[in-house]
Design an enzyme around this catalytic site. Sequence first.
Site, PDB file in Angstrom:
ATOM      1  N   LYS A  39       0.850  -1.202   0.000  1.00 21.24           N
ATOM      2  CA  LYS A  39       0.000   0.000   0.000  1.00 21.24           C
ATOM      3  C   LYS A  39       0.884   1.249   0.000  1.00 21.24           C
ATOM      4  O   LYS A  39       2.088   1.161   0.283  1.00 21.24           O
ATOM      5  CB  LYS A  39      -0.905  -0.021   1.227  1.00 21.24           C
ATOM      6  N   ARG A 134     -10.520  -0.445  14.765  1.00 21.37           N
ATOM      7  CA  ARG A 134     -10.484   0.386  13.568  1.00 21.37           C
ATOM      8  C   ARG A 134     -11.612  -0.011  12.620  1.00 21.37           C
ATOM      9  O   ARG A 134     -12.581   0.724  12.475  1.00 21.37           O
ATOM     10  CB  ARG A 134      -9.105   0.253  12.905  1.00 21.37           C
ATOM     11  N   HIS A 166      -6.328  -7.640  12.760  1.00 20.23           N
ATOM     12  CA  HIS A 166      -5.101  -6.832  12.811  1.00 20.23           C
ATOM     13  C   HIS A 166      -4.768  -6.527  14.262  1.00 20.23           C
ATOM     14  O   HIS A 166      -5.646  -6.253  15.071  1.00 20.23           O
ATOM     15  CB  HIS A 166      -5.323  -5.535  12.027  1.00 20.23           C
ATOM     16  N   ARG A 225       0.987 -10.922   6.492  1.00 21.19           N
ATOM     17  CA  ARG A 225       0.883  -9.627   5.809  1.00 21.19           C
ATOM     18  C   ARG A 225       2.039  -8.733   6.243  1.00 21.19           C
ATOM     19  O   ARG A 225       1.899  -7.870   7.089  1.00 21.19           O
ATOM     20  CB  ARG A 225      -0.452  -8.949   6.161  1.00 21.19           C
ATOM     21  N   TYR A 269      15.704  30.941   8.414  1.00 18.76           N
ATOM     22  CA  TYR A 269      14.529  31.638   8.957  1.00 18.76           C
ATOM     23  C   TYR A 269      14.540  31.620  10.484  1.00 18.76           C
ATOM     24  O   TYR A 269      14.923  30.620  11.102  1.00 18.76           O
ATOM     25  CB  TYR A 269      13.252  30.937   8.496  1.00 18.76           C
ATOM     26  N   CYS A 317      14.314  24.502   5.442  1.00 19.45           N
ATOM     27  CA  CYS A 317      13.429  25.263   4.555  1.00 19.45           C
ATOM     28  C   CYS A 317      12.681  24.310   3.628  1.00 19.45           C
ATOM     29  O   CYS A 317      12.853  23.099   3.705  1.00 19.45           O
ATOM     30  CB  CYS A 317      14.246  26.250   3.730  1.00 19.45           C
ATOM     31  N   ASP A 319      12.970  23.810   0.381  1.00 17.73           N
ATOM     32  CA  ASP A 319      13.787  23.132  -0.636  1.00 17.73           C
ATOM     33  C   ASP A 319      15.250  22.992  -0.262  1.00 17.73           C
ATOM     34  O   ASP A 319      16.026  22.443  -1.030  1.00 17.73           O
ATOM     35  CB  ASP A 319      13.739  23.931  -1.949  1.00 17.73           C
TER      36      ASP A 319
HETATM   37  C1  LIG Z   1      -0.386  -1.927   6.872  1.00 18.93           C
HETATM   38  C2  LIG Z   1      -0.978  -3.194   7.321  1.00 18.93           C
HETATM   39  C3  LIG Z   1      -0.175  -4.338   7.481  1.00 18.93           C
HETATM   40  C4  LIG Z   1       1.335  -4.296   7.385  1.00 18.93           C
HETATM   41  O1  LIG Z   1       1.865  -3.788   8.579  1.00 18.93           O
HETATM   42  P1  LIG Z   1       3.439  -3.808   8.842  1.00 18.93           P
HETATM   43  O2  LIG Z   1       3.558  -3.357  10.241  1.00 18.93           O
HETATM   44  O3  LIG Z   1       4.029  -2.837   7.878  1.00 18.93           O
HETATM   45  O4  LIG Z   1       3.887  -5.189   8.598  1.00 18.93           O
HETATM   46  C5  LIG Z   1      -0.804  -5.529   7.747  1.00 18.93           C
HETATM   47  N1  LIG Z   1      -2.147  -5.600   7.907  1.00 18.93           N
HETATM   48  C6  LIG Z   1      -2.939  -4.515   7.817  1.00 18.93           C
HETATM   49  C7  LIG Z   1      -4.406  -4.650   8.009  1.00 18.93           C
HETATM   50  C8  LIG Z   1      -2.388  -3.266   7.531  1.00 18.93           C
HETATM   51  O5  LIG Z   1      -3.164  -2.190   7.448  1.00 18.93           O
END
Ligand SMILES: *Cc1c(COP(=O)(O)O)cnc(C)c1O
Length: 378
Positions: A39, A134, A166, A225, A269, A317, A319
């Site tokens: 992602k 979530r 998750h 994941r 600045y 800054c 840039d």
């Molecule tokens: C982003 C995400 C992950 C990956 O998490 P990491 O900590 O980068 O391994 C896995 N599962 C879900 C649902 C996520 O949103």
Amino acid sequence: MKPYLKRAWAEISLGALESNIRNISGLLSDNTELMAVIKADAYGHGEDDILKKLRQCGVKYFAVSNLDEAISVRKHCPDGEILILGYTPPEYAHELEEHNIIQGVLSYDYALELNEQALRKVRCHIKIDTGMGRIGLKFNSPCECADEAEKIIALEKLEAEGLYTHYAVADTPDEDCNSYTEKQTDFIIKTYDELKSRGISLKHLHFLNSAALCHHNNSRSTLARAGIIMYGLFPNYPVPLPIELKPVMSLKAVVSQVKEIHKGDSLSYGRTYCAPCDGIKAATVTVGYADGYSRLLSGKAQVIVRGKRCPVIGRICMDQLMLDVTGADGVQEGDIVTLIGRDGNEEITADELASLYGTIGYEIVCGISKRVPRIYVD
Ligand SMILES: *Cc1c(COP(=O)(O)O)cnc(C)c1O
């Protein structure tokens, strides 16, 4: 001169990615396949090239955050499995079907809407909220959760193929967090097994993110994941990991000017920096907060020039930024400055930088902006 040397660029080491994938694969149980989380443009590393390398490494499962990312991955990957972890408005059910994308389903109501919009079949994995708070089905017991999942599975135009959750604190190895994580694991496995006892055997059950794969590995998870560890960063720096990782992204820029300043001379600045004595060598660098090098690092960060760490002085800054290069011999216009990465014996990681201003390595690499070209190296 190579065209990208003009200003600021991010070097992406595909060799480091491959090495990380190899080491991550060593952690996977026989029952678990890697689902590469790509992602947010592969955490800022550039989706196209990262995807290509991952496919060469034999990765077949990919996770993204939304439909646009999923379609973009599908363009370069006709055969892989693509899961959308986040929300897709149900009106886009046709696109999910057309591109053979798996959608995370977060509630029965959402499932109903998706079912209504679908023409034939939308593939999905059911998300259970076991404690992240979530998205996902949230119930007090695995049994009630299985009841609701069963209703979703029964919908005619949904093809439910998995159950997932998750973690909230899998990255923190203290007693409280470990027991919270174990509760989450227990809940998702019990929900899955409850469905199984009712004759519903989903192909996938998954809950391992990077942190969990490293600290709470579990062979019941059919997919891991993994995101951040693929890119060589820590889920929770500096909590040690069981595998060696190589940071994939480096950030570099160029010295545009060097000058000697005198006691009392101020830079940038707000005049937050004033030279404490004569004979200080200051260098200006071609990178700033519009490149994703946060202004919050002003007066805190170091960079590497000619193999030496040099402090960032004065305000960063949009840039440009300024350094004190008194400690590095012979710095001159055109020298390469390493803001993230290795030069000689010195290394600065995105994790280290993040810890300087209270964020995480994830945000640093995701935040390296669009105008910074990604240069792919071995
Ligand atoms: C982003 C995400 C992950 C990956 O998490 P990491 O900590 O980068 O391994 C896995 N599962 C879900 C649902 C996520 O949103």
